[in-house]
Design an enzyme around this catalytic site. Structure first.
Site, mmCIF file in Angstrom:
data_model
loop_
_atom_site.group_PDB
_atom_site.id
_atom_site.type_symbol
_atom_site.label_atom_id
_atom_site.label_comp_id
_atom_site.label_asym_id
_atom_site.label_seq_id
_atom_site.Cartn_x
_atom_site.Cartn_y
_atom_site.Cartn_z
ATOM 1 N N HIS A 168 13.931 62.659 -9.369
ATOM 2 C CA HIS A 168 12.928 63.621 -8.905
ATOM 3 C C HIS A 168 11.925 63.746 -10.037
ATOM 4 O O HIS A 168 12.251 64.303 -11.093
ATOM 5 C CB HIS A 168 13.579 64.980 -8.617
ATOM 6 C CG HIS A 168 12.588 66.019 -8.167
ATOM 7 N ND1 HIS A 168 12.726 66.716 -6.994
ATOM 8 C CD2 HIS A 168 11.449 66.472 -8.732
ATOM 9 C CE1 HIS A 168 11.709 67.560 -6.864
ATOM 10 N NE2 HIS A 168 10.920 67.425 -7.908
ATOM 11 N N ASP B 263 14.691 64.048 2.533
ATOM 12 C CA ASP B 263 14.758 65.194 1.602
ATOM 13 C C ASP B 263 15.076 66.472 2.389
ATOM 14 O O ASP B 263 14.489 67.535 2.169
ATOM 15 C CB ASP B 263 13.479 65.371 0.796
ATOM 16 C CG ASP B 263 13.701 66.349 -0.375
ATOM 17 O OD1 ASP B 263 12.693 66.818 -0.962
ATOM 18 O OD2 ASP B 263 14.875 66.667 -0.663
ATOM 19 N N HIS C 22 20.221 67.232 1.326
ATOM 20 C CA HIS C 22 20.922 68.309 0.613
ATOM 21 C C HIS C 22 21.722 69.060 1.678
ATOM 22 O O HIS C 22 21.132 69.754 2.511
ATOM 23 C CB HIS C 22 19.929 69.275 -0.035
ATOM 24 C CG HIS C 22 18.978 68.629 -1.008
ATOM 25 N ND1 HIS C 22 19.162 68.674 -2.377
ATOM 26 C CD2 HIS C 22 17.840 67.927 -0.814
ATOM 27 C CE1 HIS C 22 18.158 68.032 -2.976
ATOM 28 N NE2 HIS C 22 17.357 67.559 -2.053
ATOM 29 N N PHE C 23 23.044 68.912 1.678
ATOM 30 C CA PHE C 23 23.856 69.563 2.712
ATOM 31 C C PHE C 23 24.544 70.830 2.209
ATOM 32 O O PHE C 23 25.334 71.443 2.920
ATOM 33 C CB PHE C 23 24.885 68.586 3.290
ATOM 34 C CG PHE C 23 24.322 67.614 4.314
ATOM 35 C CD1 PHE C 23 23.016 67.742 4.786
ATOM 36 C CD2 PHE C 23 25.096 66.591 4.830
ATOM 37 C CE1 PHE C 23 22.493 66.860 5.713
ATOM 38 C CE2 PHE C 23 24.585 65.687 5.769
ATOM 39 C CZ PHE C 23 23.275 65.831 6.205
ATOM 40 N N ARG C 24 24.239 71.217 0.951
ATOM 41 C CA ARG C 24 24.525 72.559 0.446
ATOM 42 C C ARG C 24 26.010 72.939 0.340
ATOM 43 O O ARG C 24 26.328 74.096 0.119
ATOM 44 C CB ARG C 24 23.852 73.605 1.352
ATOM 45 C CG ARG C 24 22.379 73.387 1.612
ATOM 46 C CD ARG C 24 21.564 73.419 0.356
ATOM 47 N NE ARG C 24 20.119 73.527 0.642
ATOM 48 C CZ ARG C 24 19.166 73.176 -0.200
ATOM 49 N NH1 ARG C 24 19.480 72.644 -1.358
ATOM 50 N NH2 ARG C 24 17.881 73.307 0.107
HETATM 51 O O1 DOR Z 1 11.732 71.088 -2.053
HETATM 52 C C1 DOR Z 1 12.809 70.764 -2.588
HETATM 53 N N1 DOR Z 1 13.966 71.414 -2.295
HETATM 54 N N2 DOR Z 1 12.824 69.772 -3.486
HETATM 55 C C2 DOR Z 1 13.903 69.524 -4.268
HETATM 56 O O2 DOR Z 1 13.844 68.641 -5.096
HETATM 57 C C3 DOR Z 1 15.111 70.329 -4.112
HETATM 58 C C4 DOR Z 1 15.200 70.824 -2.735
HETATM 59 C C5 DOR Z 1 16.328 71.822 -2.548
HETATM 60 O O3 DOR Z 1 17.463 71.473 -2.890
HETATM 61 O O4 DOR Z 1 16.067 72.908 -2.022
#
Ligand code: DOR
Length: 457
Positions: free
Chosen positions: A194, A319, A77-79
């Protein structure tokens, strides 16, 4: 005469490469081989004893190092866009290459969500300008775009469809069987999921709202809330014959169940679930160890390792889910779940290798061959003639201590701060370009979108 000269010239050209990697122990489909590698135009053009016969613009002395196919992290997840105070594509991919990663798949829970062509194109345009390594982006599977997923999943640069059955929000939450059936029925590529059961999570949340105790995170999001979701989605996918990829499997129950469904279902585990144990991790790290699905007790971690050893697990994905320390230190359960991981994925797994939990061949299977196999990535995943020259060079005996200062993530912390590691990434090569040399970023921002083999249904 001219023809002879051209022949000699063409022979000379054949023996000149862009990059030579000399003297390493190279992990190829044959196993571990002491051979050299030549790459030109971003692909591997020669393997064997090349020293003295080949010249190159760039040379890496790989003596004492192992040369792995580039590590592909298929869950980060690079936001970007919308949450780039936590991370962005440049900082996230910089952490990736410093950790030996040469390609990543990025998740759709950004702001805006990655649901439509324009959302995907915006990420591809951003990555084209500022990704240190190669990339692809998931499209989120949702009630609002389900009817178009067979088109959307085949857009250039798309890693496939990702569905959140729980642990998400708004249009990205697909917690209803009818919605899931609709999503599954539109498309052919392997769909990532997920698997946490949102109804159970909602019903159980009062456990932690009353206690505010992060040590109960894995009780709130208990085994059944994961296992029930996994059973549901596997059954729904079987109805439509859709291939599935279950992300971050966290329980013994799921792992043993999934071992009986391997024809259409692939399995990911994360280094966090392989390296941390409850309740110790929460006692030591508090909400820094909070992630969804949660880290659980030792019996579950042991079952995940069983899945590594018996082949049930197909890929390791980090993740990587960064949040700032300020956000993470909010009172639980207001603290967000997730932690950094793309930069520490390989060091942690090399340390597990050093401690005898898996072989180097199996590690390569999990971090390179596996992602390429299950997602159909064109030209990546092995060191072989004609494949992309994505190379991760590691020193299996190097000893380091993971430090927050080393973490490139904009969130600037790792749950492994202070952890001693044996085994470390030294050089990272992306399509024949040295991006990291001697642990230092030296290359250019030159990542490219990955391509995928046509789906053969
Ligand atoms: O812990 C998590 N954070 N699991 C997820 O599925 C989403 C991720 C996030 O994007 O923060």
């Amino acid at each position: 005469m001219k023809q002879a000269f051209r022949k000699i010239q063409s022979l000379a050209d054949e023996l000149h490469a862009d990059l030579l990697v000399l003297g390493g122990v190279v992990i190829t489909p044959n196993g571990a081989e002491q051979i050299d590698i030549a790459s030109s135009g971003g692909v591997i053009v020669a393997l064997g004893d090349l020293k003295g016969r080949w010249q190159a613009d760039q040379v890496i002395n790989a003596q004492g190092l192992h040369v792995l196919p580039g590590v592909i992290d298929s869950q980060v997840h690079f936001r970007e866009p919308g949450l780039s105070h936590k991370e962005d594509i440049e900082s996230g991919s910089r952490g990736a290459v410093l950790g030996g990663v040469t390609g990543f798949f990025e998740m759709p829970n950004t702001d805006p969500l990655t649901l439509w062509d324009a959302d995907l194109q915006a990420k591809l345009d951003a990555a084209d300008a500022k990704a240190w390594c190669d990339y692809a982006f998931y499209i989120g599977g949702s009630a609002v775009n389900a009817e178009q997923l067979d088109r959307l999943e085949n857009l250039p640069g798309c890693a496939g469809v990702k569905v959140f059955m729980g642990s998400s929000f708004g249009d990205l939450l697909a917690d209803d069987d009818a919605v899931l059936r609709n999503i599954l029925s539109h498309g052919h590529r392997r769909m990532a999921v997920h698997a946490e059961d949102e109804a159970l999570l909602k019903a159980r949340k009062q456990i932690v709202e009353e206690s505010g105790d992060v040590c109960q995170h894995h009780e709130w999001r208990n085994v059944e809330s994961a296992f029930k979701a996994t059973r549901r989605i596997v059954a729904l996918a079987a109805e439509s014959g859709r291939r599935l990829h279950v992300l971050h499997v966290s329980t013994a129950d799921e792992m043993r169940f999934l071992a009986r469904h391997k024809r259409r279902v692939t399995v990911e585990v994360t280094p966090h679930h392989l390296s941390m144990v409850a309740p110790d991790c929460y006692e030591m790290l508090g909400s820094l160890a909070q992630m969804n699905p949660p880290v659980r007790e030792l019996e579950h971690q042991e079952a995940l390792w069983e899945g590594i050893q018996n082949g049930t697990v197909d890929v390791i994905g980090s993740d990587h889910a960064p949040h700032t320390l300020e956000e993470k230190l909010r009172p639980y359960p207001q603290s967000p779940s997730g932690m950094t991981g793309v930069q520490t994925l390989l060091p942690l797994m090399l340390n597990h290798l050093h401690e005898g939990r898996l072989t180097l061949q199996r590690l390569v299977d999990l971090t390179s061959a596996g992602p390429a196999r299950i997602f159909g990535i064109e030209g990546k995943g092995r060191i072989a003639l004609g494949y992309d020259a994505d190379l991760t060079l590691v020193d299996l005996n190097a000893q380091r201590i993971i430090d927050n200062e080393w973490i490139a993530s904009r969130s600037g912390w790792t749950p492994y701060h202070g952890k001693k590691i044996t085994g470390w990434p030294i050089h990272t090569v992306v399509r024949g370009q040295i991006v990291v040399r001697d642990e230092v970023l030296v290359g250019e921002l030159q990542g490219k979108a990955m391509e995928f083999i046509e789906v053969i249904d």
